[in-house]
Design an enzyme around this catalytic site. Structure first.
Site, short mmCIF file in Angstrom:
data_model
loop_
_atom_site.label_atom_id
_atom_site.label_comp_id
_atom_site.label_asym_id
_atom_site.label_seq_id
_atom_site.Cartn_x
_atom_site.Cartn_y
_atom_site.Cartn_z
N GLY A 1 1.03 -1.42 -0.02
CA GLY A 1 -0.16 -0.06 0.29
C GLY A 1 0.98 1.17 -0.12
O GLY A 1 1.91 1.27 0.19
N ARG B 1 -1.40 8.23 4.02
CA ARG B 1 -1.92 8.76 5.71
C ARG B 1 -0.97 9.20 6.44
O ARG B 1 -0.71 9.85 7.23
CB ARG B 1 -3.33 8.20 6.44
N THR C 1 -6.90 -4.21 -0.07
CA THR C 1 -6.15 -5.26 0.61
C THR C 1 -6.62 -7.26 -0.45
O THR C 1 -5.51 -8.22 -0.26
CB THR C 1 -6.57 -5.27 2.24
N ASP D 1 2.11 -3.49 8.64
CA ASP D 1 1.51 -2.31 9.23
C ASP D 1 1.33 -2.63 11.11
O ASP D 1 0.24 -1.45 10.98
CB ASP D 1 0.30 -0.79 8.63
N ASN E 1 45.66 16.92 10.71
CA ASN E 1 45.49 15.65 9.23
C ASN E 1 44.51 15.63 8.15
O ASN E 1 44.94 15.02 7.96
CB ASN E 1 44.52 14.74 10.40
C1 UD1 Z 1 -7.46 -2.79 7.27
C2 UD1 Z 1 -9.03 -3.93 6.41
C3 UD1 Z 1 -9.76 -3.31 7.93
C4 UD1 Z 1 -8.53 -2.77 9.75
C5 UD1 Z 1 -7.07 -2.79 9.07
C6 UD1 Z 1 -6.79 -3.13 10.72
C7 UD1 Z 1 -9.49 -3.53 4.56
C8 UD1 Z 1 -10.28 -3.31 3.59
N1 UD1 Z 1 -9.79 -3.46 6.02
O1 UD1 Z 1 -7.64 -1.27 6.75
O2 UD1 Z 1 -10.40 -3.12 8.48
O3 UD1 Z 1 -9.40 -2.65 10.46
O4 UD1 Z 1 -6.75 -3.43 7.97
O5 UD1 Z 1 -5.31 -2.33 10.27
O6 UD1 Z 1 -8.53 -4.55 4.11
N2 UD1 Z 1 -2.12 -2.88 1.28
C9 UD1 Z 1 -1.42 -3.95 0.03
N3 UD1 Z 1 -2.49 -3.81 -1.16
C10 UD1 Z 1 -3.45 -2.56 -1.40
C11 UD1 Z 1 -3.52 -2.37 -0.27
C12 UD1 Z 1 -3.24 -1.98 1.39
O7 UD1 Z 1 -0.24 -4.64 0.13
O8 UD1 Z 1 -4.26 -2.30 -1.95
C13 UD1 Z 1 -1.34 -3.10 2.88
C14 UD1 Z 1 -0.49 -1.99 3.01
O9 UD1 Z 1 0.63 -1.70 2.94
C15 UD1 Z 1 -1.30 -2.40 4.47
C16 UD1 Z 1 -1.96 -2.78 4.57
O10 UD1 Z 1 -1.88 -3.83 3.60
O11 UD1 Z 1 0.43 -3.07 5.48
C17 UD1 Z 1 -3.20 -2.44 4.82
O12 UD1 Z 1 -3.92 -1.60 4.05
P1 UD1 Z 1 -4.78 -0.15 4.65
O13 UD1 Z 1 -4.79 0.55 3.53
O14 UD1 Z 1 -3.54 -0.08 5.39
O15 UD1 Z 1 -5.78 -0.76 5.19
P2 UD1 Z 1 -6.80 -0.18 6.15
O16 UD1 Z 1 -7.60 0.93 5.59
O17 UD1 Z 1 -6.08 0.15 7.62
CA CA Z 2 -3.79 -0.26 8.08
#
Ligand code: UD1
Ligand code: CA
Length: 473
Positions: A14, A18, A88, A112, A396
């Site tokens: 991702g 933010r 995700t 994360d 030096n």
């Molecule tokens: C996600 C969950 C949410 C949960 C939260 C917990 C989803 C849709 N939502 O939200 O339900 O409460 O985590 O922390 O999953 N990532 C990828 N590829 C992508 C998008 C994200 O690899 O296309 C990775 C990001 O790098 C990150 C992780 O997935 O490490 C989570 O992504 P993030 O965008 O932070 O999800 P949240 O909005 O926090």
């Molecule tokens: Ca997250």
């Protein structure tokens, strides 16, 4: 359940919008390690055989950093690119090729969520087995659920679905049980399910948590392992959460040190990186930073405001207030500071003393050697029991090249002398105070280069009468 039969997928592709950063979110540091390091460490400690890391945003930077952090991987780590990043659900689907022949279960973690522990994952796996579930995930009850996916349950308290913050109704937004982004399921349900996920939602993304609702609708068993320590499962999305995670990790690491026999005068202000080792009966004062691959021996004292990076300090040494040490090796029973600076590549042998306002760079100081006040020592090799007087400077640098100064055992360098390198001072030689030494000094000799002192008798009276006038007043 045998953890050998588990593959892990870690999502780290991702953008981390933010964070408002040019650095990929998963590389932001928690206790000196990129946050992505932690979930990988946890799955390795579980004995998971195969780990697939999904990378995308600044993939090369993420891969290279991780490879240098994890030099001896205990599991097979494979990096898979997700391009573009469509959510995700899409991220995990990208692991399908890498897990083509994988028949077992898959543990999914987020890059994360760095504070997760092995024990909690065990809790998830145990519950999954006990309930005979098709898919399980870790939830948590939190004080402020905003930003997280909420766990929607029916009247019988059975999980119905996970709804993302941006898609949640007002009523759903009040749910305090959140999804932590850690899941466990089998490969065939996972990949067949992911292919059916749609992106009709507020963010237009493929949501991995939609698998939960899909399983429920197919009459499959879903288990939620509800974790009580919300701090452990927190996700890091912005710098405020990054600071909170660091605070939590600091407490964890510092508690570990204290339980192993280290005294921390003010544990909240001891900033000690994950890889740092500290021996027992060492005392660490407030506002100390110990970073990188640093090892502190036992019985040491590290006074307030010191910063020590990638260095080794022997036993019973004292580093006094506000000293900075980088990439250096310090022996036993050494005293450094206050206000000393050791730049990279210094070797300070046992019982040496380095005092206030002394700067040392790329130099070796032998056993028992002293440089107690106001010196610059650079590119020098100094033997044992040498005395470096106040204000001594090794010159030096000639403007083009750096040159070496050699001072042999037992030599005495008088205060305020300059040693213009390349130059060598032999064994037990003396340099008179205020000398500028440009030629080698043989052993056991005295070198003196300052201009001889002249006395002009009665000069004051003859010149200006100043003194007499002053006396009159
Ligand atoms: C996600 C969950 C949410 C949960 C939260 C917990 C989803 C849709 N939502 O939200 O339900 O409460 O985590 O922390 O999953 N990532 C990828 N590829 C992508 C998008 C994200 O690899 O296309 C990775 C990001 O790098 C990150 C992780 O997935 O490490 C989570 O992504 P993030 O965008 O932070 O999800 P949240 O909005 O926090
Ligand atoms: Ca997250």
């Amino acid at each position: 359940m045998k953890t050998k039969e588990i593959a892990a997928v870690i999502m780290a592709a991702g953008l981390g919008k933010r964070m408002k950063s040019d650095i990929p979110k998963v590389l932001h540091a928690v206790a000196g390690k990129p946050m992505l390091f932690y979930p990988i460490e946890v799955v390795q400690s579980l004995g998971v055989k195969k780990v697939v890391v999904i990378v995308g945003h600044k993939a090369d930077e993420v891969m290279n950093t991780l490879k240098s952090e994890i030099r001896n991987p205990k599991s097979e780590i494979q990096y898979v690119k997700q391009e573009p990043q469509l959510g995700t659900g899409h991220a995990v689907l990208c692991a399908e090729g890498a897990l083509k022949h994988w028949k077992g279960n898959v543990l999914i973690l987020s890059g994360d969520v760095p504070l997760i522990t092995k024990e909690t994952i065990h809790g998830l796996l145990d519950l999954h087995t006990k309930r005979n579930a098709a898919i399980s995930f870790i939830s948590a009850i939190v004080g402020n659920p905003s930003g997280y996916g909420r766990v929607v349950r029916d009247k019988k308290n059975k999980v119905v679905k996970i709804v993302e913050d941006k898609d949640a109704s007002q009523k759903e937004k009040r749910i305090s049980e959140i999804n932590t982004g850690i899941y466990f399921t089998d490969a065939s349900f996972l990949f067949s399910g992911l292919k059916k996920i749609k992106k009709e939602n507020a963010q237009g993304e493929y949501y991995l948590p939609d698998l939960i609702e899909m399983a429920v609708k197919q009459g499959k068993k879903v288990a939620a392992f509800t974790h009580i320590n919300a701090a452990e499962v927190m996700g890091i999305n912005n710098r405020i959460e990054l600071a909170e995670a660091n605070e939590e990790m600091r407490e964890r690491l510092n508690n570990g040190l204290m339980l192993s026999g280290v005294t921390l005068i003010a544990p909240d202000t001891a900033y000690i990186h994950k890889d740092v080792r500290v021996g027992k009966d060492t005392t660490i004062y407030p506002n100390v930073f110990l970073e990188g691959a640093t090892t502190i021996g036992h019985g040491c004292t590290i006074e307030e405001g010191c910063k020590i990076i990638n260095s080794t300090i022997g036993d019973n040494s004292i580093i006094k207030s506000h000293s900075a040490i980088e990439s250096s090796m310090i022996g036993h029973d050494v005293s450094i500071g206050p206000f000393a600076r050791l730049r990279p590549e210094c070797v300070i042998e046992d019982k040496a003393r380095i005092g206030n306002f002394v700067e040392i760079k790329k130099s070796r100081l032998g056993k028992g050697t002293k440089a107690n006040h106001l010196s610059y020592i650079g590119d020098a090799i100094i033997g044992e029991d040498v005395n470096i007087g106040a204000g001594v400077i090794t010159c030096n640098y000639d403007g083009v090249k750096k040159h070496q100064t050699i001072i042999e055992d037992g030599a005495f360098i008088g205060s305020d002398s300059q040693l213009v390198a390349p130059v060598k001072v032999g064994k037990n030689a003396y340099i008179g105070s205020g000398s500028t030494i440009t030629k080698d000094v043989p052993a056991n000799s005295l070198a003196l280069s300052r201009a001889e002192q002249r006395i002009v008798e009665g000069w004051v009276e003859k010149k200006g009468m100043k003194k007499i006038e002053r006396q009159k007043k």
